[in-house]
Design an enzyme around this catalytic site. Structure first.
Site, short mmCIF file in Angstrom:
data_model
loop_
_atom_site.label_atom_id
_atom_site.label_comp_id
_atom_site.label_asym_id
_atom_site.label_seq_id
_atom_site.Cartn_x
_atom_site.Cartn_y
_atom_site.Cartn_z
N GLY A 66 35.96 -20.24 -23.68
CA GLY A 66 35.34 -21.37 -22.98
C GLY A 66 36.06 -22.69 -23.24
N LEU A 68 32.34 -20.84 -25.86
CA LEU A 68 30.88 -20.72 -25.79
C LEU A 68 30.33 -20.42 -27.18
CD1 LEU A 68 30.34 -18.76 -22.47
CD2 LEU A 68 30.86 -21.17 -22.86
N ASN A 74 40.28 -15.05 -24.36
CA ASN A 74 40.35 -13.89 -25.26
C ASN A 74 39.11 -13.01 -25.20
OD1 ASN A 74 38.80 -15.96 -26.41
ND2 ASN A 74 39.09 -15.17 -28.46
N GLU A 75 38.33 -13.13 -24.12
CA GLU A 75 37.04 -12.43 -24.04
C GLU A 75 37.13 -10.94 -24.39
OE1 GLU A 75 37.83 -14.88 -22.18
OE2 GLU A 75 36.08 -16.15 -21.88
C1 LIG Z 1 29.99 -9.18 -15.92
C2 LIG Z 1 30.38 -10.52 -16.49
C3 LIG Z 1 29.33 -11.02 -17.41
C4 LIG Z 1 29.74 -12.11 -18.29
C5 LIG Z 1 30.16 -11.62 -19.62
C6 LIG Z 1 30.04 -12.66 -20.69
C7 LIG Z 1 31.02 -13.76 -20.53
C8 LIG Z 1 31.05 -14.64 -21.73
C9 LIG Z 1 32.27 -15.51 -21.73
C10 LIG Z 1 32.51 -16.01 -23.08
C11 LIG Z 1 33.23 -17.06 -23.33
C12 LIG Z 1 33.42 -17.60 -24.69
O1 LIG Z 1 33.81 -18.71 -24.85
S1 LIG Z 1 33.03 -16.59 -26.02
C13 LIG Z 1 33.52 -17.43 -27.45
C14 LIG Z 1 34.93 -17.03 -27.81
N1 LIG Z 1 35.37 -17.83 -28.95
C15 LIG Z 1 36.11 -17.32 -29.90
O2 LIG Z 1 36.50 -16.15 -29.90
C16 LIG Z 1 36.45 -18.26 -31.00
C17 LIG Z 1 36.05 -17.75 -32.31
N2 LIG Z 1 36.40 -18.72 -33.34
C18 LIG Z 1 37.63 -18.76 -33.90
O3 LIG Z 1 38.56 -18.04 -33.52
C19 LIG Z 1 37.80 -19.73 -35.00
O4 LIG Z 1 36.49 -20.09 -35.46
C20 LIG Z 1 38.55 -21.01 -34.63
C21 LIG Z 1 37.97 -21.69 -33.40
C22 LIG Z 1 40.05 -20.69 -34.37
C23 LIG Z 1 38.45 -22.00 -35.82
O5 LIG Z 1 38.87 -21.37 -37.02
P1 LIG Z 1 38.49 -22.06 -38.43
O6 LIG Z 1 39.12 -21.19 -39.49
O7 LIG Z 1 38.85 -23.50 -38.38
O8 LIG Z 1 36.90 -22.03 -38.49
P2 LIG Z 1 35.95 -20.76 -38.82
O9 LIG Z 1 35.76 -20.68 -40.29
O10 LIG Z 1 36.43 -19.55 -38.10
O11 LIG Z 1 34.60 -21.21 -38.11
C24 LIG Z 1 33.75 -22.20 -38.64
C25 LIG Z 1 32.33 -21.82 -38.35
O12 LIG Z 1 32.11 -21.84 -36.93
C26 LIG Z 1 31.63 -20.58 -36.49
N3 LIG Z 1 32.14 -20.31 -35.15
C27 LIG Z 1 33.43 -20.26 -34.75
N4 LIG Z 1 33.52 -20.03 -33.44
C28 LIG Z 1 32.24 -19.96 -32.97
C29 LIG Z 1 31.68 -19.75 -31.68
N5 LIG Z 1 32.41 -19.57 -30.59
N6 LIG Z 1 30.33 -19.73 -31.59
C30 LIG Z 1 29.57 -19.91 -32.67
N7 LIG Z 1 30.05 -20.11 -33.91
C31 LIG Z 1 31.37 -20.14 -34.06
C32 LIG Z 1 32.14 -19.60 -37.55
O13 LIG Z 1 31.35 -18.43 -37.53
C33 LIG Z 1 31.96 -20.40 -38.78
O14 LIG Z 1 30.59 -20.40 -39.12
P3 LIG Z 1 30.04 -20.44 -40.64
O15 LIG Z 1 30.70 -19.30 -41.38
O16 LIG Z 1 28.56 -20.28 -40.49
O17 LIG Z 1 30.47 -21.79 -41.14
#
Ligand SMILES: CCCCCCCCC/C=C/C(=O)SCCNC(=O)CCNC(=O)[C@H](O)C(C)(C)COP(=O)(O)OP(=O)(O)OC[C@H]1O[C@@H](n2cnc3c(N)ncnc32)[C@H](O)[C@@H]1OP(=O)(O)O
Length: 292
Positions: A143, A98, A167-168
């Site tokens: 997501g 997400l 990994n939430e």
């Molecule tokens: C009661 C119950 C109620 C409900 C309670 C609520 C329920 C919610 C459920 C949630 C579900 C989810 O999916 S939450 C999302 C979880 N996702 C994550 O944790 C993934 C986080 N991202 C990563 O780990 C990494 O980015 C990864 C995907 C491995 C790629 O690594 P890289 O080194 O190639 O790239 P990065 O340099 O990290 O990222 C490139 C750019 O993209 C951005 N970016 C990365 N992931 C992003 C993301 N998910 N959303 C926005 N932006 C993101 C970074 O900030 C950087 O932005 P710039 O610096 O500006 O370029």
């Protein structure tokens, strides 16, 4: 009511997509026009490959989700297609899950609209009549993992950086019950309990061991493997496979369908909390600083 409200999202984007399609008119009837969702149809085989293309990390923004929902609706209604291969066009990333920016610093109405779209994509994928094969060619947290979990079969490219899981908890948030249900259905209760509490992201060997994916293959074989899995699944008569799929999945989907509005309200009040906003902001900041 829930469905009607859901339609609003679709129609609004549908109008915009319609305009895009018109400007691209000469591009060939079969290619669905969308900026972020590439569809490569193989009509003879009855298969469409969907390539997610929302760089840099295929985060699931509201617009991206809406395009994907429309694309899935079109394919579902087109009798030409019996199977979808879901993969990524962004090197090294299947989907970062997400879009955290949709859940930070916005208003309750936005959170509600966003969450309805997240529910909708899950329901569309999870209940699809088609065979869905995920060709996971990159990292697949949260997501991103959920999308893969909706598929009938998962092939993961063998690269230790391509970790997959829900990994939430690492973000200080909680996987909703239907994320949990989908995971439990895939890897069993005990493994899901541990994976969810610890927010585990599994590298390929472990993902295979725990049953998060069905097969791990060298990266250059991911598409050919997905195709051969697909032909195996398509050899089963559709009506028998579809009814069986529905029998296996209906109760899990109904669990959400019966309480969509309550689930939205729950999400909105959870995500609006100051403490949760703070956690998400800190996490986003950490992601940004990682590079420097
Ligand atoms: C009661 C119950 C109620 C409900 C309670 C609520 C329920 C919610 C459920 C949630 C579900 C989810 O999916 S939450 C999302 C979880 N996702 C994550 O944790 C993934 C986080 N991202 C990563 O780990 C990494 O980015 C990864 C995907 C491995 C790629 O690594 P890289 O080194 O190639 O790239 P990065 O340099 O990290 O990222 C490139 C750019 O993209 C951005 N970016 C990365 N992931 C992003 C993301 N998910 N959303 C926005 N932006 C993101 C970074 O900030 C950087 O932005 P710039 O610096 O500006 O370029």
């Amino acid at each position: 009511m829930a469905l009607l409200a859901g339609r609003t999202v679709l129609l609004r984007a549908g109008v915009r997509l319609g305009a895009e399609a018109a400007t691209r008119g000469g591009n060939g009837a079969r290619r669905f026009a969308s900026h972020r969702v590439l569809v490569e149809p193989d009509a003879a085989a009855g298969i469409a490959t969907i390539k997610l293309k929302n760089p840099p990390v295929n985060s699931l923004s509201l617009e991206f989700l809406t395009e994907l929902i429309i694309c899935l609706e079109k394919l579902e209604n087109d009798k030409t297609f019996r199977g979808i291969i879901l993969t990524s066009d962004c090197p090294g990333i299947f989907s970062a899950g997400l879009d955290l920016r949709e859940m930070c610093g916005k208003n309750p109405a936005h959170y509600a609209e966003y969450w309805r779209a997240v529910q909708e994509i899950w329901l569309k994928l999870y209940l699809s009549n088609m065979v869905l094969v995920a060709a996971i060619n990159g990292a697949s947290p949260a997501g991103g993992c959920l999308m893969a979990l909706t598929c009938d079969y998962r092939v993961l490219a063998d690269n230790p950086r391509y970790r997959i899981g829900l990994n939430e908890t690492l973000l200080g948030i909680i996987a909703p019950f239907w994320f949990k249900d989908n995971l439990v259905n895939t890897i069993g209760h005990r493994a899901a309990d541990r994976a969810l509490q610890l927010g585990l992201l599994f590298p390929p060997t472990e993902a295979l061991q725990v049953g998060m994916v069905d097969q791990v293959v060298p990266e250059d074989q991911i598409h050919s493997t997905a195709l051969s899995v697909m032909s195996q699944w398509l050899a089963i008569p559709d009506h028998a496979r579809q009814l069986t799929k529905s029998m296996m999945r209906k109760a899990t989907a109904d669990h959400l369908i019966k309480q969509r509005e309550a689930d939205i309200q729950n999400f909105v009040s959870f995500i609006s909390k100051d403490s949760i906003q703070k956690s998400l902001q800190v996490y986003l900041e950490k992601l940004k600083q990682k590079k420097h």
